[in-house]
Structure formats: C-alpha cells, structure tokens
Motif scaffolding. Structure first.
Motif, PDB file in Angstrom:
ATOM      1  N   THR A 233      10.267  25.563  37.491  1.00 12.65           N
ATOM      2  CA  THR A 233      10.935  26.143  38.652  1.00 12.65           C
ATOM      3  C   THR A 233      12.226  26.801  38.192  1.00 12.65           C
ATOM      4  OG1 THR A 233      10.045  24.425  40.099  1.00 12.65           O
ATOM      5  CG2 THR A 233      11.933  25.690  40.921  1.00 12.65           C
ATOM      6  N   GLU A 234      12.434  28.055  38.569  1.00 15.20           N
ATOM      7  CA  GLU A 234      13.650  28.778  38.207  1.00 15.20           C
ATOM      8  C   GLU A 234      14.401  29.166  39.488  1.00 15.20           C
ATOM      9  OE1 GLU A 234      12.665  30.898  33.954  1.00 15.20           O
ATOM     10  OE2 GLU A 234      12.294  32.049  35.780  1.00 15.20           O
ATOM     11  N   ILE A 235      15.689  28.771  39.539  1.00 16.73           N
ATOM     12  CA  ILE A 235      16.539  29.055  40.694  1.00 16.73           C
ATOM     13  C   ILE A 235      17.566  30.099  40.258  1.00 16.73           C
ATOM     14  CG2 ILE A 235      18.135  28.095  42.385  1.00 16.73           C
ATOM     15  CD1 ILE A 235      16.233  25.553  40.610  1.00 16.73           C
ATOM     16  N   TYR A 236      17.487  31.307  40.844  1.00 18.55           N
ATOM     17  CA  TYR A 236      18.395  32.397  40.494  1.00 18.55           C
ATOM     18  C   TYR A 236      19.566  32.409  41.480  1.00 18.55           C
ATOM     19  CZ  TYR A 236      14.701  34.113  37.423  1.00 18.55           C
ATOM     20  OH  TYR A 236      13.777  34.228  36.429  1.00 18.55           O
ATOM     21  N   TYR A 237      20.802  32.538  40.904  1.00 24.15           N
ATOM     22  CA  TYR A 237      21.989  32.543  41.768  1.00 24.15           C
ATOM     23  C   TYR A 237      22.988  33.590  41.273  1.00 24.15           C
ATOM     24  CZ  TYR A 237      24.439  30.074  38.014  1.00 24.15           C
ATOM     25  OH  TYR A 237      25.000  29.740  36.805  1.00 24.15           O
ATOM     26  N   ASP A 238      23.790  34.035  42.199  1.00 22.87           N
ATOM     27  CA  ASP A 238      24.901  34.955  41.886  1.00 22.87           C
ATOM     28  C   ASP A 238      26.188  34.241  42.286  1.00 22.87           C
ATOM     29  OD1 ASP A 238      26.755  36.906  41.565  1.00 22.87           O
ATOM     30  OD2 ASP A 238      25.733  38.419  42.785  1.00 22.87           O
ATOM     31  N   LYS A 239      26.981  33.880  41.289  1.00 24.39           N
ATOM     32  CA  LYS A 239      28.198  33.106  41.599  1.00 24.39           C
ATOM     33  C   LYS A 239      29.311  33.955  42.191  1.00 24.39           C
ATOM     34  CE  LYS A 239      30.032  33.125  36.823  1.00 24.39           C
ATOM     35  NZ  LYS A 239      28.905  33.794  36.150  1.00 24.39           N
ATOM     36  N   GLY A 240      29.153  35.254  42.140  1.00 26.77           N
ATOM     37  CA  GLY A 240      30.122  36.126  42.790  1.00 26.77           C
ATOM     38  C   GLY A 240      31.449  36.178  42.045  1.00 26.77           C
ATOM     39  N   LYS A 241      32.484  36.444  42.789  1.00 30.97           N
ATOM     40  CA  LYS A 241      33.811  36.620  42.214  1.00 30.97           C
ATOM     41  C   LYS A 241      34.461  35.282  41.887  1.00 30.97           C
ATOM     42  CE  LYS A 241      37.378  39.140  41.037  1.00 30.97           C
ATOM     43  NZ  LYS A 241      37.306  40.089  39.907  1.00 30.97           N
ATOM     44  N   ASP A 242      35.120  35.249  40.714  1.00 29.45           N
ATOM     45  CA  ASP A 242      35.884  34.048  40.354  1.00 29.45           C
ATOM     46  C   ASP A 242      37.226  34.095  41.065  1.00 29.45           C
ATOM     47  OD1 ASP A 242      37.183  31.901  39.263  1.00 29.45           O
ATOM     48  OD2 ASP A 242      37.059  32.571  37.178  1.00 29.45           O
ATOM     49  N   PHE A 243      37.369  33.237  42.075  1.00 25.71           N
ATOM     50  CA  PHE A 243      38.604  33.241  42.854  1.00 25.71           C
ATOM     51  C   PHE A 243      39.722  32.464  42.165  1.00 25.71           C
ATOM     52  CE2 PHE A 243      35.915  34.990  45.991  1.00 25.71           C
ATOM     53  CZ  PHE A 243      36.722  35.608  46.939  1.00 25.71           C
ATOM     54  N   ASN A 244      39.484  32.040  40.910  1.00 21.47           N
ATOM     55  CA  ASN A 244      40.567  31.452  40.119  1.00 21.47           C
ATOM     56  C   ASN A 244      41.364  32.555  39.431  1.00 21.47           C
ATOM     57  OD1 ASN A 244      41.790  29.014  39.627  1.00 21.47           O
ATOM     58  ND2 ASN A 244      40.761  28.667  37.679  1.00 21.47           N
ATOM     59  N   GLU A 245      40.793  33.753  39.344  1.00 22.33           N
ATOM     60  CA  GLU A 245      41.480  34.925  38.835  1.00 22.33           C
ATOM     61  C   GLU A 245      41.910  35.755  40.034  1.00 22.33           C
ATOM     62  OE1 GLU A 245      38.991  36.982  36.097  1.00 22.33           O
ATOM     63  OE2 GLU A 245      38.874  35.320  34.675  1.00 22.33           O
ATOM     64  N   VAL A 246      43.168  35.635  40.374  1.00 23.77           N
ATOM     65  CA  VAL A 246      43.647  36.231  41.630  1.00 23.77           C
ATOM     66  C   VAL A 246      45.014  36.868  41.431  1.00 23.77           C
ATOM     67  CG1 VAL A 246      42.415  34.519  43.013  1.00 23.77           C
ATOM     68  CG2 VAL A 246      44.782  34.091  42.355  1.00 23.77           C
ATOM     69  N   HIS A 247      45.371  37.666  42.418  1.00 22.37           N
ATOM     70  CA  HIS A 247      46.740  38.181  42.499  1.00 22.37           C
ATOM     71  C   HIS A 247      47.494  37.295  43.486  1.00 22.37           C
ATOM     72  CE1 HIS A 247      50.147  40.823  43.373  1.00 22.37           C
ATOM     73  NE2 HIS A 247      49.894  41.361  42.188  1.00 22.37           N
ATOM     74  N   VAL A 248      48.578  36.679  43.006  1.00 23.78           N
ATOM     75  CA  VAL A 248      49.290  35.649  43.768  1.00 23.78           C
ATOM     76  C   VAL A 248      50.540  36.211  44.404  1.00 23.78           C
ATOM     77  CG1 VAL A 248      50.516  33.455  43.583  1.00 23.78           C
ATOM     78  CG2 VAL A 248      48.414  33.811  42.295  1.00 23.78           C
ATOM     79  N   ASN A 249      50.782  35.805  45.634  1.00 24.55           N
ATOM     80  CA  ASN A 249      52.044  36.051  46.320  1.00 24.55           C
ATOM     81  C   ASN A 249      52.670  34.696  46.641  1.00 24.55           C
ATOM     82  OD1 ASN A 249      52.007  39.091  46.852  1.00 24.55           O
ATOM     83  ND2 ASN A 249      50.005  38.455  47.617  1.00 24.55           N
TER      84      ASN A 249
END
Length: 534
Positions: free
Chosen positions: A69-85
């Motif tokens: 069984t193969e489960i394909y996923y897209d983890k999307g954007k890494d929200f640990n790499e961000v522009h901080v205010n």
C-alpha cells in the motif's frame, strides 16, 4: 482531513487482509518513501507533519498493489520558514529586529521564551499568529504573554533542619529578592556544594504559589569529624633514619552550630614537637560575628619552648569570606643554659586577618580556592636584656585547582611569611617551615628564617572521582639575616591519593636540596597518611 485519512487507511486495511502487508508513505514533492509498520503508524506520521510546521499537509491518493500500500501526500509549505513580525515588547527585551525572515520559527520562539525566563517570567507564553502569505512566504506575528515576574522569596530546608539561624539568614540575604532564573539556582547550588557541614541530596526544587516563590533545599548532616594521621620516614641532620609524623583530630558541628575543635600534634625528626589547639564558633549568639581561639606550644627537645595564645573575632562577609581582628600573646623560655642562640621573651600584639574558601566540585581536592592573609603588630620584651622592640609580622597563602581538560588538573600553591624588626631575631622566634604541608622534600619545621616564600606546581590526574595521581615541583627561598643566609631550595616528587572504606589515603615520595648541591637518595622523604571522617 485527519478523519478522512483514518477512514481511507482503515478501510484499505480491512479490504486487503493478507498475512504480511507493506505500508509506504510517499512525499510527492521529493518522491522520498518511508516504510511504516501499519496503517495506524501511517496516520501518526502524517498527523505529526500537520502539527509540526507543515500545517497544510494534504493526502493525494492511496494505491494498492497486492500486499503493498502506498500513501501519497503533499506536505505543502514549511511554516517553520516564515517572515516574522515581532511585538514592540519582544523587540525591546530580546533586542531583535522588528521584522525579519527565519528558517526555524520554533527555535526563535524557544529563544524568546528563554529570554523571558532569564528575567524571571517563568510561565511566559510565546504566541504566533498566521497573518497571510506574501510572495509565497508565510507571514507570522509573534507576541508574548509574560505572566508575573518571579523572584526568590524564601528558603525551606528539608532533611537536616537544625541549622544556625544566622547561616540561613546569610543565605537569604545573598539570594532573596533576586530574579528567579537558572543562573541564580546554579549559584545557590554552588554555594552549598561541598559545604563542610552539609550535603545536598538533590538540586534545589521550587514551589510556586500565587504570591511567592520558595526554594526547597534537601540536605543531610555531613560526617565532618575527621582524624588525619601522617607517618613520615627520613633522615635527621646527622643522617640517622628516623620516624616522624602528626595527628590531627577535628570535632565539628557536634552541637549544630557549625563549631569546630581542632587538636594537632606533630613530631619532627630533629626532636621538635608541636601541640596546637584551635576552637572556632562561627555565629556568636546568633549574630554574624564569630570567634576563634588558638593555643600553640612548640618545644625543641630540651633547648627551648614557645607558648602562644591567639584569640580572635571575625565577621562573615558572606558564606565564603571572613575578615577579623586578633590578639597575640607569646612566651618563650630557653631551658638549656648552653644554648646561646635563643632568648627569653614575651610578646603582645594585635593584628588582622582575611580568609577566602571556595569549595571544589571534586571532593578529593577539598578546596577549589583558598586564600589566607594575616598582618600583626607585635611588641616584644626580652626579659634578661630588659629591652622592648616593635615587630611586624606578615603572612600570605594562596591555593587554586585549575581544570585543564578531561581528568587533568593543575594545582598551584604559594606561601610567604615575614617578621621584621630593627633588631636581630633570636633563633627561637624565627619562622619555621618545611615538611608535609609546605616544602615536602625537607624535614618538618627544619628551615628557620625571618622571611621565606615557596611556590608549588602539581599536576593531578583524577580517576573516577575516587583517586588521583600527582607529580609536583617546588621552589623556595629564605632569608636569615642573623646568619646572613639567603639559600634557594627545590623539591620534587610524586604520589597518589584515593578513597578507602576507612577514608582518604595519601602517599608521597619527595626529595629536595639547596640549589648547587647534588641530589642525595638518603634525603628522600616518604609520607603516608589517612584522613577518616566520622
């Protein structure tokens, strides 16, 4: 999405129930495959991504090929790499830019939280709020809820609680009101580490209430009474093989006031004997003032005898430092009428002293740093000559253990003393040094001077905090203006110290001589000793 994943994977598990199945999770961005144990493990894997920076993790498809069984996923954007205010408060206190890009938001939040903890805000909360995307980069607003600032309010002792009240007050005076932070907790721990009368069962613990912060110290009463016996082997002035040695007994803290009574006796190869009695009460009537009294008797065979009485008072500057004043009363009598080098005399004087003791993390070393300084003004009366003379006495001792690396240490030690006067000194009032506790390659108290100094460098190799081996070298010089002598000496040797069930055993082999004279094997000194606590 989490419930959808669970439904699909569990359904797949029920439909294809073979003996052995393989479950693979596949990253569609990198094609990286990870083998997991079962469908539940696959759910946990994807769930961990969605909770750690990859908030938009998306299940793409699930394929089945036999038992695979193969489960394909897209983890999307890494929200640990961000522009901080950052909020104004964080920018001011953490000394960071107001707006910047970071590759690790979690690490930044941890750094900000640590900054607030170090300023006493033990229960601060750092919050991050997603405020949108800009140029494909997540924008995050970071703020903090600091909570109440915590300061050390009081100490509570558990276990051994019969402590001198002044000792507890001094500890509170040093730390109460300070910001609650790791640095101060370490300092509290260090201030009690290897204390002569206390043992800490574990590091300081903290009780937080709504209005106070209490530090709990779990202590035991240390076995601080000691018996220290030293046996020495060597030759006297006539090259005759002799035994010598010393006995040092300390009775400490028997009445739970940190008091001590020290009894010391020593015999040297040249038939000199020393008896020394010291008492020390550190907190008189619950005050910060202590007292010590010293009675010292030295007798050189049947030639002369000196009796010295030294009462003193001191104040605790803190748990490690003392500053005091003392009086000196000394009498010397020449018993051999043929001994022309000595004189009968009486001395009276006043002086000051300073002491600093820093405990060592290695119990074998007893101290990390030790400093003692003394200065006395003495009035001397030579009774037979009916002569009064003013004298000044000075003494300085310093010792430090340096950690080089791993099990390697360096011990540096130095001592100097001087008596000064316009008149010449009688032989029985000169300073005496040499032996186990000073210049080791020489007999006990065999060197006489009105001024001397020596330095000691000792390499130590520690094994398992239960033993250490050492190699040492020493250099010394004395001045005896009565005899117009200014010789220079050296001493060297090796030994070992280790713990036995009965105490700390020491063994030393040393040799020494005056510069310019050859080394003589017959001058070798052997010392063996045991320090027992009870």
């Amino acid at each position: 999405m989490k419930f959808l994943i669970i439904f699909i994977l569990l359904s797949s598990s029920l439909l294809f129930n073979a003996q052995q199945k393989e479950f693979w999770v596949v990253d569609v961005q990198t094609s990286k495959k990870v083998l997991v144990k079962d469908s539940a493990a696959a759910v946990r894997f994807l769930d961990s991504l969605s909770q750690n920076s990859f908030y938009l993790t998306e299940l793409k498809k699930v394929t089945q090929d036999g038992n695979k069984t193969e489960i394909y996923y897209d983890k999307g954007k890494d929200f640990n790499e961000v522009h901080v205010n950052l909020s104004d408060e964080i920018q001011k206190n953490a000394k960071l830019q107001r707006s910047f890009f970071t590759k690790n938001l979690d690490s930044l939040k941890k750094e900000i939280s640590e900054n607030y903890r170090n300023r006493g805000y033990a229960f601060n909360r750092v919050k991050s709020k997603f405020i949108g995307m800009k140029d494909g980069i997540p924008q995050v607003q970071v703020s903090v809820i600091p909570g109440n600032q915590r300061k050390i309010d009081s100490f509570e002792f558990r276990g051994y609680e019969k402590l001198p009240k002044r000792f507890v007050k001094n500890l509170e005076k040093e730390f109460r009101g300070k910001i609650y932070e790791d640095k101060n907790l370490v300092q509290i721990n260090k201030s009690l580490q290897n204390h002569p009368f206390l043992l800490l069962d574990k590091p300081p613990q903290t009780l937080f209430t709504k209005d106070s912060t209490q530090i709990f110290l779990f202590t035991q009463k240390k076995k601080s009474n000691t018996f220290d016996g030293i046996i020495g082997f060597g030759n006297d002035k006539t090259d005759k093989f002799t035994f010598n040695g010393s006995i040092n007994v300390n009775f400490r803290n028997m009445f739970n006031s940190f008091e001590s009574i020290n009894i010391y006796w020593q015999r040297n190869p040249d038939r000199g004997q020393t008896f020394d009695l010291k008492t020390d009460i550190p907190y008189l009537f619950g005050s910060n003032v202590g007292t010590n009294i010293n009675v010292n008797i030295f007798r050189q065979d049947s030639t002369f005898a000196n009796v010295k009485f030294i009462p003193g008072f001191y104040i605790h500057l803190n748990n490690r430092q003392k500053l005091g004043v003392r009086g000196t009363f000394e009498t010397s009598t020449v018993m051999d009428s043929l001994y022309t080098g000595g004189k009968d005399y009486n001395k009276k004087g006043i002086g000051a002293f300073y002491e600093y003791l820093e405990p060592s993390e290695i119990e074998l070393f007893l101290y990390r740093t030790r400093i003692r300084a003394e200065a006395d003004y003495i009035s001397t009366n030579y009774s037979k000559e009916n002569q009064n003379v003013a004298q000044n006495n000075f003494y300085l001792f310093g010792e430090r253990n340096f950690h080089i690396k791993a099990n390697h240490y360096l011990n540096l030690k130095g001592e100097t003393a001087m008596i000064s006067s316009k008149n010449e000194f009688a032989a029985n009032e000169l300073l005496r040094f040499g032996g186990w506790n000073s210049l080791r390659g020489f007999n006990e108290n065999s060197l006489y001077a009105d001024f001397y100094y020596y330095g000691n460098a000792e390499y130590r190799y520690v094994t398992g905090n239960q033993a250490f081996f050492d190699i040492f070298g020493q250099y010394a010089q004395l001045n005896n203006k009565t005899l117009s002598l200014k010789p220079k000496f050296y001493s060297f040797g090796f030994g070992f110290n280790f713990f036995l069930p009965i105490g700390l055993m020491s063994f030393q082999i040393s040799n020494g001589n005056e510069f310019g004279n050859p080394i003589k094997f017959s001058d070798t000194k052997i010392h063996w000793g045991i320090l027992t606590r009870f």
